[in-house]
Design a protein around this motif. Structure first.
Motif, short mmCIF file in Angstrom:
data_model
loop_
_atom_site.label_atom_id
_atom_site.label_comp_id
_atom_site.label_asym_id
_atom_site.label_seq_id
_atom_site.Cartn_x
_atom_site.Cartn_y
_atom_site.Cartn_z
N SER A 2 1.65 -32.77 42.57
CA SER A 2 2.30 -31.56 42.08
C SER A 2 3.77 -31.52 42.49
O SER A 2 4.14 -31.98 43.57
CB SER A 2 1.57 -30.34 42.63
N ASN A 3 4.60 -30.95 41.64
CA ASN A 3 6.01 -30.75 41.96
C ASN A 3 6.28 -29.36 42.51
O ASN A 3 7.42 -28.96 42.65
CB ASN A 3 6.87 -30.98 40.71
N VAL A 4 5.23 -28.62 42.81
CA VAL A 4 5.38 -27.26 43.34
C VAL A 4 5.71 -27.36 44.82
O VAL A 4 4.99 -28.01 45.58
CB VAL A 4 4.10 -26.45 43.12
N ASP A 25 14.58 -35.16 43.85
CA ASP A 25 15.25 -35.95 42.81
C ASP A 25 16.51 -35.23 42.38
O ASP A 25 16.51 -34.01 42.23
CB ASP A 25 14.33 -36.13 41.59
N GLY A 26 17.56 -35.97 42.18
CA GLY A 26 18.80 -35.37 41.70
C GLY A 26 19.78 -35.11 42.82
O GLY A 26 19.48 -35.33 44.00
N PRO A 27 20.95 -34.64 42.46
CA PRO A 27 22.02 -34.44 43.45
C PRO A 27 21.80 -33.18 44.29
O PRO A 27 21.11 -32.25 43.89
CB PRO A 27 23.26 -34.29 42.58
#
Length: 62
Positions: A2-4, A25-27
Protein backbone atom coordinates in the motif's frame (compact mmCIF):
# COMPACT_ATOMS: atom_id res chain seq x y z
CA UNK A 1 2.11 -3.00 -0.94
CA UNK A 2 0.00 0.00 0.00
CA UNK A 3 1.06 3.59 -0.64
CA UNK A 4 -0.95 4.82 2.34
CA UNK A 5 1.32 6.46 4.93
CA UNK A 6 1.34 5.28 8.55
CA UNK A 7 0.90 8.86 9.73
CA UNK A 8 0.22 12.25 8.24
CA UNK A 9 1.47 15.45 9.83
CA UNK A 10 0.26 18.95 9.17
CA UNK A 11 2.56 21.89 9.74
CA UNK A 12 2.18 25.60 9.20
CA UNK A 13 4.83 28.23 8.52
CA UNK A 14 3.06 30.28 11.19
CA UNK A 15 4.37 27.80 13.79
CA UNK A 16 7.40 26.29 11.99
CA UNK A 17 10.34 28.06 10.38
CA UNK A 18 11.36 25.25 8.04
CA UNK A 19 9.28 22.40 6.65
CA UNK A 20 11.03 19.68 4.67
CA UNK A 21 9.05 16.79 3.20
CA UNK A 22 10.83 13.84 1.64
CA UNK A 23 8.52 11.40 -0.18
CA UNK A 24 9.52 7.83 -1.03
CA UNK A 25 9.43 8.73 -4.73
CA UNK A 26 10.05 12.10 -6.28
CA UNK A 27 11.81 15.26 -5.18
CA UNK A 28 11.80 16.72 -1.69
CA UNK A 29 9.82 19.87 -0.98
CA UNK A 30 11.16 22.70 1.17
CA UNK A 31 9.07 25.55 2.55
CA UNK A 32 10.43 28.19 4.87
CA UNK A 33 9.91 31.70 6.13
CA UNK A 34 13.68 32.11 6.61
CA UNK A 35 16.04 33.82 4.21
CA UNK A 36 17.16 31.49 1.39
CA UNK A 37 20.79 31.69 2.55
CA UNK A 38 19.77 30.56 6.05
CA UNK A 39 17.78 27.64 4.65
CA UNK A 40 20.73 26.63 2.48
CA UNK A 41 23.07 26.70 5.50
CA UNK A 42 20.67 24.58 7.56
CA UNK A 43 20.26 22.02 4.78
CA UNK A 44 24.04 21.86 4.22
CA UNK A 45 24.55 21.25 7.94
CA UNK A 46 21.89 18.51 7.92
CA UNK A 47 23.49 16.87 4.87
CA UNK A 48 26.90 16.93 6.55
CA UNK A 49 25.47 15.30 9.69
CA UNK A 50 23.76 12.58 7.67
CA UNK A 51 26.86 12.03 5.53
CA UNK A 52 28.99 11.62 8.66
CA UNK A 53 26.67 8.81 9.83
CA UNK A 54 26.69 6.95 6.49
CA UNK A 55 29.33 4.22 6.37
CA UNK A 56 31.50 4.01 3.30
CA UNK A 57 31.09 0.99 1.01
CA UNK A 58 34.25 -0.54 2.47
CA UNK A 59 33.00 -0.10 6.06
CA UNK A 60 29.59 -1.58 5.16
CA UNK A 61 31.27 -4.77 3.85
CA UNK A 62 33.04 -5.41 7.17
Amino acid sequence: MSNVPDAVAVASLETHRLILTVPNDGPADVRSNLAPSSVAAILRHLAEQLDARTPTAKEAQQ
